[in-house]
Write a protein that holds these residues in place. Structure first.
Motif, PDB file in Angstrom:
ATOM      1  N   GLN A 175     -22.170  13.226  13.625  1.00 47.78           N
ATOM      2  CA  GLN A 175     -23.088  12.890  14.718  1.00 47.78           C
ATOM      3  C   GLN A 175     -24.175  11.938  14.209  1.00 47.78           C
ATOM      4  OE1 GLN A 175     -22.956  13.560  17.878  1.00 47.78           O
ATOM      5  NE2 GLN A 175     -21.582  15.297  18.099  1.00 47.78           N
ATOM      6  N   LYS A 176     -24.704  12.226  13.034  1.00 52.96           N
ATOM      7  CA  LYS A 176     -25.746  11.367  12.462  1.00 52.96           C
ATOM      8  C   LYS A 176     -25.179   9.979  12.162  1.00 52.96           C
ATOM      9  CE  LYS A 176     -29.341  11.285   8.989  1.00 52.96           C
ATOM     10  NZ  LYS A 176     -30.460  10.974   9.837  1.00 52.96           N
ATOM     11  N   ALA A 177     -23.966   9.923  11.639  1.00 50.04           N
ATOM     12  CA  ALA A 177     -23.325   8.631  11.355  1.00 50.04           C
ATOM     13  C   ALA A 177     -23.116   7.848  12.646  1.00 50.04           C
ATOM     14  CB  ALA A 177     -21.996   8.848  10.633  1.00 50.04           C
TER      15      ALA A 177
ATOM     16  N   LEU B 129     -11.115  12.387  21.524  1.00 47.20           N
ATOM     17  CA  LEU B 129     -11.368  13.393  20.491  1.00 47.20           C
ATOM     18  C   LEU B 129     -12.697  14.066  20.760  1.00 47.20           C
ATOM     19  CD1 LEU B 129     -10.534  11.437  17.177  1.00 47.20           C
ATOM     20  CD2 LEU B 129      -9.108  13.138  18.301  1.00 47.20           C
ATOM     21  N   THR B 130     -12.800  15.300  20.288  1.00 39.85           N
ATOM     22  CA  THR B 130     -14.098  15.963  20.303  1.00 39.85           C
ATOM     23  C   THR B 130     -14.860  15.520  19.054  1.00 39.85           C
ATOM     24  OG1 THR B 130     -13.388  17.869  19.016  1.00 39.85           O
ATOM     25  CG2 THR B 130     -13.073  17.993  21.417  1.00 39.85           C
ATOM     26  N   PRO B 131     -16.168  15.661  19.045  1.00 36.73           N
ATOM     27  CA  PRO B 131     -16.911  15.325  17.821  1.00 36.73           C
ATOM     28  C   PRO B 131     -16.422  16.110  16.610  1.00 36.73           C
ATOM     29  CG  PRO B 131     -18.429  15.496  19.650  1.00 36.73           C
ATOM     30  CD  PRO B 131     -17.084  15.957  20.152  1.00 36.73           C
ATOM     31  N   GLY B 132     -16.033  17.365  16.829  1.00 42.51           N
ATOM     32  CA  GLY B 132     -15.514  18.172  15.727  1.00 42.51           C
ATOM     33  C   GLY B 132     -14.204  17.619  15.174  1.00 42.51           C
TER      34      GLY B 132
ATOM     35  N   MET C 192     -15.909  14.824   7.283  1.00 45.14           N
ATOM     36  CA  MET C 192     -17.340  15.112   7.328  1.00 45.14           C
ATOM     37  C   MET C 192     -17.578  16.397   8.111  1.00 45.14           C
ATOM     38  SD  MET C 192     -18.524  11.356   8.655  1.00 45.14           S
ATOM     39  CE  MET C 192     -19.960  10.853   7.768  1.00 45.14           C
ATOM     40  N   ARG C 193     -18.791  16.931   7.969  1.00 49.78           N
ATOM     41  CA  ARG C 193     -19.221  18.002   8.844  1.00 49.78           C
ATOM     42  C   ARG C 193     -19.592  17.368  10.183  1.00 49.78           C
ATOM     43  NH1 ARG C 193     -22.573  20.109   4.094  1.00 49.78           N
ATOM     44  NH2 ARG C 193     -21.149  21.619   3.176  1.00 49.78           N
TER      45      ARG C 193
END
Length: 108
Positions: free
Chosen positions: A94-96, A77-80, A88-89
């Motif tokens: 990314q922060k998580a 998967l992509t981060p998006g 989530m956004r």
């Protein structure tokens, strides 16, 4: 106990039982104490239940982010896409992921 102590206790009980107002005051005080203690116990149990529910929700969320982070690291998967699946956004995801990585590094 000595006979004198028993006799004294029996005399006190007779006096106590003879005074209706005193007896009802005592009964009401005891009932108030029992009600208070019961309320404290009920509140404590409810707090524990709520804490467990909250912990489960948090644990499930951490597990979901962890699973999705693995899919991102594996290139599936992509981060998006992962962020969308996590609800989530992308920046939040990314922060998580960073927080998970840090918490895993701190755990022996």
């Amino acid at each position: 106990m000595s006979d004198a102590a028993i006799s004294g206790a029996m005399d006190a009980a007779r006096v106590f039982l003879a005074d209706d107002d005193e007896r009802w005051n005592y009964i009401n005080r005891q009932m108030a104490i029992l009600d208070y203690n019961s309320g404290i116990q009920d509140s404590r149990e409810e707090g524990l239940r709520e804490g467990r529910r909250e912990g489960r929700r948090e644990g499930i969320g951490i597990g979901r982010v962890g699973m999705l982070a693995e899919l991102v690291r594996d290139g599936i998967l992509t981060p998006g896409q992962a962020a969308e699946k996590a609800g989530m956004r992308e920046k939040e995801f990314q922060k998580a992921m960073e927080n998970l990585k840090m918490s895993n590094e701190e755990t022996p």
